[in-house]
Design an enzyme around this catalytic site. Structure first.
Site, PDB file in Angstrom:
ATOM      1  N   HIS A 331      47.561  33.424  42.394  1.00  0.00           N
ATOM      2  CA  HIS A 331      46.275  33.884  42.911  1.00  0.00           C
ATOM      3  C   HIS A 331      46.511  34.737  44.146  1.00  0.00           C
ATOM      4  CE1 HIS A 331      42.246  33.619  44.808  1.00  0.00           C
ATOM      5  NE2 HIS A 331      41.822  33.558  43.563  1.00  0.00           N
ATOM      6  N   ASP A 390      40.964  30.394  36.307  1.00  0.00           N
ATOM      7  CA  ASP A 390      40.951  31.024  34.988  1.00  0.00           C
ATOM      8  C   ASP A 390      41.887  30.333  34.006  1.00  0.00           C
ATOM      9  OD1 ASP A 390      39.119  33.164  35.553  1.00  0.00           O
ATOM     10  OD2 ASP A 390      40.693  34.090  36.743  1.00  0.00           O
TER      11      ASP A 390
END
Length: 454
Positions: A331, A390
């Protein structure tokens, strides 16, 4: 010659014209002029361009100039997302509507305030008269994100006071959009399913007394049925996607467009266009594609060593799409953990048992477990990577039998709450149009008469 033949011939022309564009700026120029590419500092942190009281992402501490990774924290109006989720789940309530109130007004609602807010959402569930027929069913789209953006822009024409940027009016528009996004998305899906996929058309009326999560499942499914655990998991996904600070691309887009003084519908349509991108809201679809490849190439999904061997092949660009990426791992901000993934994983495990999908859940867990060390070794990179939201969200939506077409739109249904709060904050506190600088590095050019050009 028909229209499609024209397009085909012109495509060849466009491909040739594209070769004439040679405006690639050399990488050394970015270093020379100290450009913050992607609005990122050299250590990967974001360039500070604004202040907010809405959302905060915490993932490291700075000690003597060194960035030290920590467990991730996500704060909504100063409240830890873990505490918010544990709070409403302990009281056996759904949380998305409460979350929207918190983001918009900056405090947790009393029961009376929450009741008034949910009644307002219920009052606005239905779309304007003939909107569904004229603007959704008669104009289907193969991509629901574009369909939702177009529907938002069309709602401008149904608003008696669309350009008023007073806080009361923008708040009214925001609550209407929060309420209507589930309908825009699910009706857009039903139109796509019917006209593009040649399936039966189901249009259910939204229910005023149902929550956002319940309405999504009610409107999506032909029989409108769902279980309590399914609603709880979808509601959690909405809460976790509702806000993520001012620096994420779509929220920053909302700030940029709002800073011009334009209307709510234009600002939100721009944010939707940002979220559609595969590097932003569309990332969960790439995770699902990757997982399908893993399932096809790994015999024992519960074998950690076999999973690790295939992860290494993917990272070495020897398998899957040869990008060298494990989608859903890593991320831009989070380091040791993404709290959204932690919370979603916990609920996903419970639903996987109800759905008989424990084996597939084991595959996800094993990929998450082995990737960080293999990434460090293969990439020779000390960046700390963790599963992001996700990674598990697509798996959750699959277990909920939510069609792939609706995965990113569900992100939009949630994030409109955060966008709305940030738009209001920009109007109140921004004060200046956002206009960063670009350094022009083009070489000088002299005008040439037509006969001297080549």
């Amino acid at each position: 010659m028909n229209h499609m033949e024209n397009d085909k011939d012109n495509q060849i022309v466009f491909e040739e014209l594209a070769k004439k564009i040679s405006s690639k700026i050399e990488d050394e120029n970015y270093t020379k002029y100290s450009v913050k590419r992607g609005l990122r500092n050299s250590d990967g942190t974001g360039v500070l361009v604004g202040l907010t009281e809405i959302g905060d992402v915490r993932s490291y501490i700075m000690c003597e100039g060194e960035k030290i990774p920590t467990e991730g924290k996500l704060m909504y109006r100063g409240l830890n997302i873990m505490d918010l989720v544990n709070g409403f789940q302990k009281e056996k309530r759904l949380g998305f509507e409460e979350c929207c109130y918190l983001l918009l007004f900056g405090k947790l609602p009393t029961q009376a305030q929450l009741n008034q807010f949910t009644e307002l959402l219920g009052d606005y569930r239905e779309l304007p008269e003939e909107f569904t027929e004229n603007h959704i069913l008669k104009a289907p789209s193969n991509n629901l994100m574009n369909k939702i953006a177009r529907s938002v822009l069309t709602l401008y024409s149904y608003d008696d006071n669309p350009d008023d940027t007073s806080i009361a009016n923008v708040l009214r528009q925001s609550i209407q959009l929060i309420s209507r996004f589930p309908i825009l998305a699910t009706y857009g899906y039903q139109a796509k399913r019917h006209y593009y996929d040649k399936e039966s058309l189901f249009i259910h009326m939204p229910q005023k007394n149902l929550s956002t999560a319940e309405n999504i499942l009610y409107l999506t499914r032909p029989d409108s049925k769902y279980t309590k655990l399914e609603v709880e998991l979808l509601d959690l996904a909405l809460v976790l996607h509702a806000e993520h600070g001012g620096g994420n691309n779509s929220t920053f887009t909302t700030h940029v467009i709002s800073s011009t003084g334009t209307d709510t519908y234009s600002a939100i349509a721009g944010a939707i266009g940002s979220l559609k991108g595969p590097l932003h809201g569309g990332a969960n679809s790439m995770v699902l594609e990757m997982i399908e490849d893993f399932k096809a190439n790994i015999e024992n999904w519960e074998d950690e060593e076999e999973v690790a061997a295939y992860v290494e092949k993917v990272l070495r660009k020897e398998a899957f799409n040869h990008s060298g990426l494990i989608y859903g791992m890593g991320h831009a901000v989070y380091t040791l953990s993404d709290p959204r993934a932690v919370l979603l994983k916990e609920k996903a495990e419970a639903l996987s048992k109800e759905k008989g999908m424990e084996r597939e859940f084991s595959l996800y867990k094993n990929i998450e477990l082995v990737t960080p060390d293999i990434f460090k070794r293969v990439k020779e990179n000390d960046k700390v990577v963790c599963a992001n939201v996700d990674f598990y969200s697509g798996f959750v939506y699959n277990m909920l039998n939510i069609p792939r077409d609706l995965h990113t739109p569900i992100f939009v249904i949630a994030r409109i709450a955060g966008w709305s709060a940030h738009r209001i904050e920009e109007i109140i506190s921004g004060g200046r149009i956002i206009r960063p600088a670009y350094k022009n590095v083009a070489k000088g050019m002299e005008y040439l008469p037509m006969e001297e050009r080549y």
